[in-house]
Design a protein around this motif. Structure first.
Motif, mmCIF file in Angstrom:
data_model
loop_
_atom_site.group_PDB
_atom_site.id
_atom_site.type_symbol
_atom_site.label_atom_id
_atom_site.label_comp_id
_atom_site.label_asym_id
_atom_site.label_seq_id
_atom_site.Cartn_x
_atom_site.Cartn_y
_atom_site.Cartn_z
ATOM 1 N N LEU A 128 0.727 -1.144 0.155
ATOM 2 C CA LEU A 128 -0.006 -0.129 0.043
ATOM 3 C C LEU A 128 0.674 1.226 0.146
ATOM 4 N N SER A 129 1.941 1.343 0.872
ATOM 5 C CA SER A 129 2.834 2.525 0.831
ATOM 6 C C SER A 129 3.507 2.715 -0.580
ATOM 7 N N ARG A 130 3.971 1.432 -0.976
ATOM 8 C CA ARG A 130 4.449 1.740 -2.530
ATOM 9 C C ARG A 130 3.566 2.223 -3.321
ATOM 10 N N ARG A 131 2.329 1.670 -3.536
ATOM 11 C CA ARG A 131 1.150 2.106 -4.491
ATOM 12 C C ARG A 131 1.089 3.568 -4.215
ATOM 13 N N LEU A 132 0.824 4.149 -2.900
ATOM 14 C CA LEU A 132 0.759 5.578 -2.642
ATOM 15 C C LEU A 132 1.938 6.381 -3.014
ATOM 16 N N ASP A 133 2.875 5.888 -2.888
ATOM 17 C CA ASP A 133 4.222 6.693 -3.503
ATOM 18 C C ASP A 133 4.216 6.727 -4.840
ATOM 19 N N ILE A 134 3.691 5.709 -5.870
ATOM 20 C CA ILE A 134 3.677 5.895 -6.884
ATOM 21 C C ILE A 134 2.578 6.876 -7.333
ATOM 22 N N GLN A 135 1.569 6.967 -6.614
ATOM 23 C CA GLN A 135 0.499 7.779 -6.936
ATOM 24 C C GLN A 135 0.876 9.063 -6.576
ATOM 25 N N LEU A 136 1.653 9.220 -5.351
ATOM 26 C CA LEU A 136 2.095 10.666 -5.334
ATOM 27 C C LEU A 136 2.947 11.275 -6.177
ATOM 28 N N ASP A 137 4.081 10.271 -6.896
ATOM 29 C CA ASP A 137 4.858 10.949 -8.012
ATOM 30 C C ASP A 137 4.022 10.884 -9.077
ATOM 31 N N LYS A 138 2.932 10.556 -9.309
ATOM 32 C CA LYS A 138 2.104 10.749 -10.612
ATOM 33 C C LYS A 138 1.713 12.180 -10.481
ATOM 34 N N LEU A 139 0.976 12.293 -9.185
ATOM 35 C CA LEU A 139 0.269 13.592 -9.174
ATOM 36 C C LEU A 139 1.284 14.550 -8.785
ATOM 37 N N ILE A 140 2.337 14.561 -8.413
ATOM 38 C CA ILE A 140 3.470 15.650 -8.304
ATOM 39 C C ILE A 140 3.822 15.849 -9.890
ATOM 40 N N THR A 141 3.986 14.871 -10.578
ATOM 41 C CA THR A 141 4.504 14.864 -12.009
ATOM 42 C C THR A 141 3.381 15.790 -12.986
ATOM 43 N N GLU A 142 2.167 15.243 -12.549
ATOM 44 C CA GLU A 142 0.958 15.965 -13.241
ATOM 45 C C GLU A 142 0.787 17.561 -12.882
ATOM 46 N N ASN A 143 1.072 17.724 -11.674
ATOM 47 C CA ASN A 143 1.021 19.110 -11.141
ATOM 48 C C ASN A 143 2.168 19.841 -11.757
ATOM 49 N N GLU A 144 3.483 19.575 -11.655
ATOM 50 C CA GLU A 144 4.251 20.271 -12.313
ATOM 51 C C GLU A 144 4.212 20.275 -13.816
ATOM 52 N N ARG A 145 3.463 19.317 -14.580
ATOM 53 C CA ARG A 145 3.112 19.676 -16.154
ATOM 54 C C ARG A 145 2.313 20.532 -16.225
ATOM 55 N N LEU A 146 1.139 20.808 -15.322
ATOM 56 C CA LEU A 146 0.012 21.801 -15.499
ATOM 57 C C LEU A 146 0.580 23.053 -15.153
ATOM 58 N N GLN A 147 1.607 23.098 -14.227
ATOM 59 C CA GLN A 147 2.218 24.504 -13.598
ATOM 60 C C GLN A 147 2.813 25.041 -14.687
ATOM 61 N N LYS A 148 3.721 24.073 -15.530
ATOM 62 C CA LYS A 148 4.557 24.396 -16.628
ATOM 63 C C LYS A 148 3.796 24.857 -17.696
ATOM 64 N N ALA A 149 2.615 24.110 -18.065
ATOM 65 C CA ALA A 149 1.736 24.651 -19.258
ATOM 66 C C ALA A 149 0.969 25.941 -18.849
ATOM 67 N N PHE A 150 0.805 26.163 -17.698
ATOM 68 C CA PHE A 150 0.168 27.620 -17.068
ATOM 69 C C PHE A 150 1.183 28.805 -17.270
ATOM 70 N N GLU A 151 2.377 28.276 -16.905
ATOM 71 C CA GLU A 151 3.467 29.379 -16.984
ATOM 72 C C GLU A 151 3.846 29.838 -18.542
ATOM 73 N N ASP A 152 3.913 28.552 -19.312
ATOM 74 C CA ASP A 152 3.966 28.895 -20.731
ATOM 75 C C ASP A 152 3.027 29.714 -21.205
ATOM 76 N N GLU A 153 1.553 29.198 -20.885
ATOM 77 C CA GLU A 153 0.551 30.078 -21.644
ATOM 78 C C GLU A 153 0.570 31.689 -21.169
ATOM 79 N N VAL A 154 0.898 31.875 -19.883
ATOM 80 C CA VAL A 154 0.956 33.227 -19.305
ATOM 81 C C VAL A 154 2.116 33.965 -20.002
ATOM 82 N N GLU A 155 3.179 33.111 -20.042
ATOM 83 C CA GLU A 155 4.533 33.893 -20.969
ATOM 84 C C GLU A 155 4.001 34.290 -22.440
ATOM 85 N N ARG A 156 3.187 33.381 -23.047
ATOM 86 C CA ARG A 156 2.603 33.640 -24.426
ATOM 87 C C ARG A 156 1.761 34.700 -24.400
ATOM 88 N N VAL A 157 0.901 34.642 -23.726
ATOM 89 C CA VAL A 157 -0.120 35.892 -23.762
ATOM 90 C C VAL A 157 0.543 37.029 -23.439
#
Length: 882
Positions: free
Chosen positions: A401-430
């Motif tokens: 269970l701990s291993r699965r939560l670690d994997i899910q946490l890594d996925k969420l962190i990666t997705e958050n970083e992706r969305l944050q980078k996309a947001f920053e790229d869009e702000v920079e473009r506008v």
């Protein structure tokens, strides 16, 4: 022990025994409580299942018992056997399975061990035990590797095959420990240095564990076979009259199986696409224990003496304690003496505990061992009355269970970083797009303003120029008019021109004001456009709203990450809490069991006196007398002579008969047979009888005095049969252990005879040669210790050192152990040091001091190296450390 056939047969039991009930096939079901925790059912009652396997007759029994029927009669279709008391009476016993001597190893595994293995894979503990008299095939049934013939594989190998084929390498694991219980000491067969492992019992659950044992993870069948080879090489075994390789310890193989089971479900969050885990993984832990019990034996039959006698006592004591526990459990006694022996402590869960247990009792067909066979059958009958309560071993898989939560946490962190980078790229473009538009507007405004300014200037200059021209023209006109007209007319004209100039000037002023207003207008438009660029544009407003939504989403993701981190910390704390509070000596004499009188004996003088049907050598000896038997050694009938020498050899195996044989001239007759007969059978049996007599120190001098060494040496040079050479080598090896006879033995060719038999590469012959060399070297070492002057070793002078060095690390443990000991004794004489260094023995001594499996030999090698100046100097020169 090796069988001539693949099967073993069952034995017989009491006439009035209840038939065993089969195990219930339904295993307890895991249920879920309201709180989400897992609970086990109370369990399933399961009686100990008992199977009987009959060993086929061996070569000795085929000859010795040829005229006698087996003591057991099998009825496998009825699952029962009959144990004959005599020719007209027998007892009948019923078992769960009755396996004949033709039953294959696969058949034995299917009916005895496969149900236990399947239970282990389902999360239960399971035990498979083999019990019986020594030499009846327990080790063959359980531990046979089957490297040359896969059909001969035993229960250990087949069990691991089934386990490895059923588990998943990604989520499941299998680990193995291999131990032996020797002289009431638990020793690690995978790490011989770990020779005193303690037993730990959980005070709450009563579970027994061995935390000091070596645990090896198994990834494949080949690795498991290698572990079994290593373990068998370290197990204690000895040669007795009943078995050439008798186990002197109980072997215990423990296989721990850990399987992950997916329990629970997954639900989708309403606000995002990520899975919110109600996943509750479960791990099932099953333990398979395979116990190869040392065989029960009677000392008067096995011929154990000295240290082997102490081993036999220890074996019989532990088996006796096991029998007491079985009796107490069968009778539902309030007290079960599990703590009387370490064996019963280890088997506490298997007998009356929570494990599913199968017992296979092995018996032999020989009527000579009817008493031992009866005891074994009664043991199995009592064991069938023992009931266990099977319970599944299941718990939450916190690690998974701990291993699965670690994997899910890594996925969420990666997705958050992706969305944050996309947001920053869009702000920079506008932002970049808005800046470009503002720059373009500013550039267009500046160009328009510059054009308007230039136009105004041009118009202003044109107006001034026109006014100057008109003023000049007016001045000229005024001068002309002054010459012609009157003053009133001039004044009127001047007033009109002044008015016209004022009007034109006012027009210019208005035009300038209009230009200024237009400039201000353009400025206001620019400011308004700038304000629209900051936040008024509809597209910018949409982007700003999208940015605000992304910021809100980012905040929710951060809150979810914080919640997951909190769950992970809680799980880590629970895991920490759970971890913190868990819960084989020397070579024996020649074969003791020789043939009884056969049908050929009926043609001999024995038939004249009516003893053609005698059952044993002891009866023949008692009725005919020793002198009559010895006189038969000179019979013209070859069959009579052969059977007479066999009886003498049998009698010579008993210490009480040896003095009578020697006094009656039996030794002289045996030496005469060795000297005069070329028949290989007579020479082999005569050499075996001489080897038995040579175990007595008083007889050794008589053998030497009558030229026995010379006769044995001649036989060693002429014979090619490995059994004959083994008997001759055993006799010479016994003589090598006499301090007083060493010089005579060497002068009459005893050492050279031993070395000459090396040509026969049979393992038993080489073992006897190694034992003789070790005895000779030990006597030389003892002479030096007692202060007698000892020169260069006679073994080295006769050229034995190269063979000793070459075979000191032989794969066969009896050869290796004797030659390691011989090297240590040779090295104790400083006069031998240079020869040993030149012959490469120093390197072997260093190896023995480091890697020898026996601690006493290892320590002896270290002391010898430390006490020899010559060895010390050579080791310093070669930079060797030990």
């Amino acid at each position: 022990m090796a069988f001539n056939r693949n099967g073993i047969q069952n034995q017989k039991g009491n006439a009035n025994v209840r038939t065993s009930s089969s195990f219930k096939s339904k295993l307890p079901v895991v249920r879920r409580s309201s709180s989400g925790a897992l609970k086990d059912d109370d369990g399933v009652r399961g009686r100990v299942r008992v199977a009987v396997r009959l060993r086929p007759r061996n070569a000795e029994e085929q000859v010795a018992d040829a005229d006698f029927a087996d003591c057991v009669e099998l009825q496998p279709e009825l699952k029962r056997l009959k144990l004959r008391k005599n020719n007209w009476d027998s007892d009948t016993y019923e078992f769960d399975e009755v396996l004949t001597e033709f039953a294959s190893q696969k058949r034995v595994y299917e009916v005895v061990a496969r149900p236990v293995v399947e239970s282990v894979l389902d999360g239960y503990n399971g035990t498979v035990m083999a019990y019986g008299q020594t030499g009846t095939g327990k080790t063959y049934t359980l531990g046979r590797l089957g490297e040359e013939d896969t059909s001969a594989r035993g229960i250990m190998v087949r069990s691991m095959e089934d386990i490895l084929s059923d588990i998943s390498p990604n989520t499941d694991s299998v680990s193995v420990s291999y131990l032996q219980l020797y002289m009431e000491t638990i020793q690690d067969l995978l790490d011989p240095s770990n020779d005193n492992i303690s037993i730990v019992e959980d005070p709450k659950t009563g579970d027994v564990s061995l935390p000091g044992a070596t645990v090896v993870d198994v990834r494949g069948q080949q690795g498991f076979l290698e572990l079994l080879r290593v373990g068998e090489a370290h197990r204690y075994a000895a040669n007795t009259k009943m078995n050439t390789e008798s186990s002197r310890s109980h072997a215990i193989l423990m296989v721990n199986v850990r399987r992950s089971v997916a329990e629970g479900d997954s639900a989708s969050n309403e606000n995002d696409d990520h899975m919110v885990r109600n996943f509750k993984p479960v791990v099932r832990k099953g333990k398979l224990v395979v116990v190869d019990l040392a065989g029960s034996e009677r000392v008067n039959k096995s011929g154990s003496e000295g240290y082997m006698l102490e081993e036999a006592k220890s074996i019989n004591l532990s088996l006796s304690a096991l029998g007491k526990c079985i009796n107490a459990l069968a009778e539902n006694s309030a007290h079960v003496p599990f703590r009387d022996s370490k064996l019963t402590r280890l088997l506490r869960d298997s007998l009356g505990g929570t494990a599913r247990t199968s017992l296979i009792v092995t018996i032999g067909p020989s009527p000579r061992h009817r008493g031992e066979t009866t005891s074994t059958i009664l043991f199995g009958q009592r064991a069938m009355k023992v009931e266990n309560m099977l319970k599944i071993k299941e718990e939450f898989d916190y690690k998974s269970l701990s291993r699965r939560l670690d994997i899910q946490l890594d996925k969420l962190i990666t997705e958050n970083e992706r969305l944050q980078k996309a947001f920053e790229d869009e702000v920079e473009r506008v932002t970049l797009e808005a800046q470009n538009r503002i720059l373009e507007v500013e550039r267009n405004y500046a160009e328009s303003l510059e054009k308007e300014r230039l136009n105004c200037q041009m118009e202003y200059m044109d107006s001034i120029k026109k006014l100057e021209e008109k003023w000049m023209m007016n001045q000229q006109n005024c001068g002309k008019d002054s010459l012609r007209g009157g003053s009133s007319a001039k004044e009127g004209t001047v007033s009109e021109e002044v008015s016209e100039l004022k009007r034109l000037l006012q027009n210019e002023i208005n035009l300038r004001k209009a230009a200024e207003e237009e400039v201000n207008n353009l400025k206001n438009q620019l400011d308004q456009f700038l304000r629209l660029g900051d936040g008024g544009n509809v597209e910018v407003l949409k982007l700003r709203k999208m940015f605000e939504d992304e910021a809100h989403q980012k905040k929710k993701l951060e809150e979810e990450i914080t919640l997951l981190r909190s769950q992970l910390l809680q799980l880590s704390f629970e895991v920490d809490e759970k971890r913190r509070y868990p819960e084989r000596g020397g070579s024996g004499s020649v074969h003791s069991g020789l043939d009884s009188l056969m049908s050929q004996v009926r043609k001999s003088p024995l038939n004249d006196v009516g003893f053609g049907e005698l059952e044993s050598t002891d009866v023949v000896f008692e009725l005919l007398g020793l002198l009559k038997i010895l006189s038969m050694l000179e019979s013209d009938d070859p069959n009579t002579r052969i059977h007479a020498v066999k009886m003498v050899a049998n009698l010579a195996a008993e210490d009480a008969n040896q003095e009578k044989i020697v006094e009656a001239g039996g030794l002289t007759s045996l030496l005469s047979l060795l000297r005069s007969y070329e028949d290989e059978t007579v020479r082999r049996i005569a050499a075996g009888a001489i080897a038995n007599l040579a175990m007595n120190e008083a007889n050794q001098e008589l053998i030497m005095a009558q030229g026995g060494i010379s006769l044995l040496a001649i036989t060693a040079s002429d014979a090619e049969d490995p059994q004959t050479l083994c008997m001759v080598a055993g006799a010479i090896a016994n003589l090598c252990g006499n301090d007083k006879l060493q010089t005579t033995l060497r002068s009459e060719g005893g050492i050279r005879a031993l070395l000459g038999m090396v040509r026969c590469r049979h393992l038993d012959v080489l073992s006897q040669i190694a034992r003789g060399i070790a005895n000779f070297a030990k006597c030389e070492s003892r002479s030096a210790t007692q202060g007698r002057k000892v020169g260069r070793s006679l073994l080295i002078e006769d050229g034995a050192l190269p063979w000793i060095v070459q075979n000191a690390n032989n794969e066969a443990s009896p050869i290796r152990r004797h030659l390691e000991l011989a090297l240590c004794h040779l090295a104790q004489h400083e006069v031998n040091a240079k020869d040993m260094i030149g012959g490469g023995a120093l390197w072997e001594l260093v190896r023995i001091s480091r890697d020898c499996s026996r601690e006493d030999i290892r320590n002896l090698a270290r002391r010898t190296l430390a006490s020899s100046p010559t060895f010390q100097a050579e080791m310093r020169r070669l930079h060797i450390q030990y």
